[in-house]
Design a protein around this motif. Structure first.
Motif, PDB file in Angstrom:
ATOM      1  N   PHE A  97       8.794   7.101 -12.601  1.00  0.00           N
ATOM      2  CA  PHE A  97       8.613   7.812 -11.333  1.00  0.00           C
ATOM      3  C   PHE A  97       8.738   6.797 -10.202  1.00  0.00           C
ATOM      4  CE2 PHE A  97       5.917   9.530  -7.880  1.00  0.00           C
ATOM      5  CZ  PHE A  97       6.534  10.757  -7.702  1.00  0.00           C
ATOM      6  N   TYR A  98       9.759   6.979  -9.340  1.00  0.00           N
ATOM      7  CA  TYR A  98      10.007   6.081  -8.213  1.00  0.00           C
ATOM      8  C   TYR A  98       9.766   6.857  -6.926  1.00  0.00           C
ATOM      9  CZ  TYR A  98      12.545   3.026  -4.962  1.00  0.00           C
ATOM     10  OH  TYR A  98      12.898   2.220  -3.906  1.00  0.00           O
ATOM     11  N   ASN A  99       8.783   6.413  -6.162  1.00  0.00           N
ATOM     12  CA  ASN A  99       8.325   7.173  -5.008  1.00  0.00           C
ATOM     13  C   ASN A  99       8.579   6.415  -3.709  1.00  0.00           C
ATOM     14  OD1 ASN A  99       7.085   9.030  -3.351  1.00  0.00           O
ATOM     15  ND2 ASN A  99       4.997   8.404  -3.886  1.00  0.00           N
ATOM     16  N   ASN A 100       9.420   6.986  -2.850  1.00  0.00           N
ATOM     17  CA  ASN A 100       9.669   6.415  -1.534  1.00  0.00           C
ATOM     18  C   ASN A 100       8.745   6.967  -0.461  1.00  0.00           C
ATOM     19  OD1 ASN A 100      12.773   6.536  -2.807  1.00  0.00           O
ATOM     20  ND2 ASN A 100      12.233   4.626  -1.790  1.00  0.00           N
ATOM     21  N   ASP A 101       7.812   7.814  -0.847  1.00  0.00           N
ATOM     22  CA  ASP A 101       6.894   8.417   0.125  1.00  0.00           C
ATOM     23  C   ASP A 101       5.452   8.347  -0.376  1.00  0.00           C
ATOM     24  OD1 ASP A 101       5.779   9.806   2.223  1.00  0.00           O
ATOM     25  OD2 ASP A 101       6.492  11.774   1.581  1.00  0.00           O
ATOM     26  N   PRO A 102       4.894   7.120  -0.506  1.00  0.00           N
ATOM     27  CA  PRO A 102       3.519   7.004  -0.980  1.00  0.00           C
ATOM     28  C   PRO A 102       2.477   7.358   0.070  1.00  0.00           C
ATOM     29  CG  PRO A 102       4.381   4.830  -0.501  1.00  0.00           C
ATOM     30  CD  PRO A 102       5.524   5.798  -0.319  1.00  0.00           C
ATOM     31  N   VAL A 103       2.906   7.613   1.305  1.00  0.00           N
ATOM     32  CA  VAL A 103       1.953   8.063   2.316  1.00  0.00           C
ATOM     33  C   VAL A 103       1.464   9.467   1.977  1.00  0.00           C
ATOM     34  CG1 VAL A 103       1.654   8.666   4.745  1.00  0.00           C
ATOM     35  CG2 VAL A 103       2.881   6.578   4.120  1.00  0.00           C
ATOM     36  N   HIS A 104       2.416  10.361   1.629  1.00  0.00           N
ATOM     37  CA  HIS A 104       2.041  11.727   1.258  1.00  0.00           C
ATOM     38  C   HIS A 104       1.606  11.838  -0.199  1.00  0.00           C
ATOM     39  CE1 HIS A 104       4.547  12.734   4.888  1.00  0.00           C
ATOM     40  NE2 HIS A 104       3.548  13.566   5.059  1.00  0.00           N
ATOM     41  N   PHE A 105       2.130  10.949  -1.045  1.00  0.00           N
ATOM     42  CA  PHE A 105       1.837  11.020  -2.480  1.00  0.00           C
ATOM     43  C   PHE A 105       1.363   9.635  -2.924  1.00  0.00           C
ATOM     44  CE2 PHE A 105       5.118  14.103  -1.374  1.00  0.00           C
ATOM     45  CZ  PHE A 105       4.522  15.280  -1.799  1.00  0.00           C
ATOM     46  N   ASP A 106       0.082   9.383  -2.691  1.00  0.00           N
ATOM     47  CA  ASP A 106      -0.470   8.044  -2.835  1.00  0.00           C
ATOM     48  C   ASP A 106      -0.973   7.769  -4.248  1.00  0.00           C
ATOM     49  OD1 ASP A 106      -2.754   9.581  -2.987  1.00  0.00           O
ATOM     50  OD2 ASP A 106      -3.665   8.810  -1.145  1.00  0.00           O
ATOM     51  N   GLY A 107      -1.848   6.780  -4.370  1.00  0.00           N
ATOM     52  CA  GLY A 107      -2.350   6.393  -5.674  1.00  0.00           C
ATOM     53  C   GLY A 107      -3.095   7.506  -6.390  1.00  0.00           C
ATOM     54  N   ALA A 108      -3.800   8.336  -5.640  1.00  0.00           N
ATOM     55  CA  ALA A 108      -4.503   9.469  -6.255  1.00  0.00           C
ATOM     56  C   ALA A 108      -3.512  10.417  -6.914  1.00  0.00           C
ATOM     57  CB  ALA A 108      -5.333  10.197  -5.206  1.00  0.00           C
ATOM     58  N   PHE A 109      -2.373  10.646  -6.266  1.00  0.00           N
ATOM     59  CA  PHE A 109      -1.334  11.479  -6.863  1.00  0.00           C
ATOM     60  C   PHE A 109      -0.771  10.808  -8.112  1.00  0.00           C
ATOM     61  CE2 PHE A 109       3.191  12.232  -7.477  1.00  0.00           C
ATOM     62  CZ  PHE A 109       3.230  13.606  -7.622  1.00  0.00           C
ATOM     63  N   ALA A 110      -0.502   9.506  -8.015  1.00  0.00           N
ATOM     64  CA  ALA A 110       0.078   8.787  -9.153  1.00  0.00           C
ATOM     65  C   ALA A 110      -0.808   8.876 -10.385  1.00  0.00           C
ATOM     66  CB  ALA A 110       0.320   7.327  -8.774  1.00  0.00           C
ATOM     67  N   ARG A 111      -2.113   8.879 -10.166  1.00  0.00           N
ATOM     68  CA  ARG A 111      -3.038   8.954 -11.309  1.00  0.00           C
ATOM     69  C   ARG A 111      -3.040  10.329 -11.962  1.00  0.00           C
ATOM     70  NH1 ARG A 111      -5.753   5.214  -7.951  1.00  0.00           N
ATOM     71  NH2 ARG A 111      -6.777   6.856  -6.747  1.00  0.00           N
ATOM     72  N   ARG A 112      -2.481  11.332 -11.293  1.00  0.00           N
ATOM     73  CA  ARG A 112      -2.407  12.683 -11.853  1.00  0.00           C
ATOM     74  C   ARG A 112      -1.115  12.935 -12.629  1.00  0.00           C
ATOM     75  NH1 ARG A 112      -3.507  17.271  -7.582  1.00  0.00           N
ATOM     76  NH2 ARG A 112      -3.294  18.485  -9.512  1.00  0.00           N
ATOM     77  N   LEU A 113      -0.183  11.978 -12.581  1.00  0.00           N
ATOM     78  CA  LEU A 113       1.089  12.179 -13.266  1.00  0.00           C
ATOM     79  C   LEU A 113       0.877  12.288 -14.774  1.00  0.00           C
ATOM     80  CD1 LEU A 113       3.266   9.665 -11.222  1.00  0.00           C
ATOM     81  CD2 LEU A 113       3.569  12.158 -11.304  1.00  0.00           C
ATOM     82  N   PRO A 114       1.683  13.101 -15.452  1.00  0.00           N
ATOM     83  CA  PRO A 114       1.498  13.322 -16.895  1.00  0.00           C
ATOM     84  C   PRO A 114       1.760  12.063 -17.718  1.00  0.00           C
ATOM     85  CG  PRO A 114       3.511  14.386 -16.114  1.00  0.00           C
ATOM     86  CD  PRO A 114       2.772  13.932 -14.897  1.00  0.00           C
TER      87      PRO A 114
END
Length: 358
Positions: A97-114
């Protein structure tokens, strides 16, 4: 290897994108319209443009695009954009998963990834207090910003924007009727930029100077009667700048302006430190214009006097503009800059580097 690239759209770009999309309602249709407009193309990985079946691309904060995917895949109309993005990752069976928008989808979002997501990478080229702790790797081309994240225990790596080959057609334009072009934001975070732009604007009587400014909401308010008094006056644009300012441009509309320019003026934001090499550098060089930018630490190949011109202050910027236009020196440096960026920072090399990081 199944790669998911998530990007995002800037609020100022939304009206243009909506007009381009028109009545297209499907997810794939809307995405193709976006990709064809080349917005932020320097950051988009090559397989996205070539249509590789193993890579999935979306703009997670684009409400229209994401709702289209949700409708087509049976999600509730009340699902949040976070839930839609998570569902897309699950559907794609993403491994990287390569994210160019970590402002809207930050570390909390990353921890929810399957669990099938084996590697989580975020692009972050600005300082600031956002949670990146859920990512395995944070990448950018700014050493001091990476050092800041490493100091708090976040692993980082060097990664660069790339030349968009679509710019080559604009670089071949023999008719360059704009002497100096600038586009970018104007806000309370751009005090140094404001001073330099105001000095460059003094050349407007002798040269064709074009500023495409994306004004902050405070700047817009400051230029109403409410802003003539009090603290808002500090973010009002000076008269010289207001006189030549035009609305912001994005995507191919921006490419067209780049192709008309002899010199593209660049000025880092106040919080950038001494690191240089924002996406405007790659776009200006890619379009065959002379990049005139503030002195600092540039990526390899971006060399003052050879592939760009660097200034120390506002007076120096004006002097370089007059010299470059007066003796036509801009032409050779612009040509060398274009040749360098299209070879040293090609999309193929960008993808090779990405794969090496993975």
């Amino acid at each position: 290897m199944r790669v998911f690239q998530n990007s995002g759209i800037y609020p100022g770009y939304k009206p243009r994108l909506a007009a381009l999309v028109g009545k297209a309602s499907g997810f794939q249709q809307q995405k193709e319209v976006f990709l064809n407009d080349r917005y932020t193309a320097v950051h988009i990985l090559l397989p996205v443009f070539t249509g590789s079946p193993e890579i999935f691309f979306t703009n997670g904060n684009d409400e229209s695009l994401q709702r289209a995917w949700a409708r087509e895949n049976g999600l509730s109309e009340h699902a949040s954009l976070v839930d839609v993005l998570l569902a897309q990752v699950e559907h794609h069976k993403t491994e990287v998963f390569y994210n160019n928008d970590p402002v809207h989808f930050d570390g909390a979002f990353a921890r929810r990834l399957p669990g099938h997501v084996r590697l989580k990478i975020a692009w972050r080229a600005a300082p600031g207090k956002i949670d990146l702790s859920g990512y395995d790797l944070v990448v950018s081309n700014f050493p001091s910003i990476r050092a800041g994240y490493e100091s708090i225990g976040i692993r980082t790596a060097e990664f660069f924007p790339a030349h968009d080959p679509e710019l080559d057609a604009y670089a071949g334009n023999p008719t360059r009727d704009i002497d100096v072009l600038f586009f970018g934001g104007f806000s309370r975070h751009h005090q140094r930029r404001q001073k330099i732009l105001n000095m460059v604007a003094t050349l407007g009587k002798r040269y064709q100077i074009v500023f495409h400014l994306d004004n902050s909401r405070f700047t817009k308010l400051a230029e109403t009667p409410l802003g003539w008094f009090g603290p808002l006056s500090a973010v009002r644009r000076p008269r010289l700048i207001r006189r030549i300012a035009r609305p912001p441009v994005f995507g191919r509309q921006m490419y067209e302006q780049l192709g008309r320019a002899k010199i593209v003026f660049n000025a880092a934001v106040d919080m950038a430190g001494t690191d240089r090499g924002n996406m405007r550098c790659f776009e200006a060089m890619g379009a065959g214009a002379l990049l005139l930018s503030d002195a600092g630490n540039y990526p390899p190949g971006m060399v003052d006097g050879r592939t760009l011109r660097a200034y120390d202050d506002a007076e120096g910027a004006v002097a370089l503009i007059e010299k470059s236009l007066g003796d036509e020196a801009w032409r050779q440096i612009a040509a060398d800059g274009h040749s360098m960026v299209r070879t040293e920072y090609s999309k193929e090399k960008q993808m090779e580097k990405f794969l090496s990081l993975v």
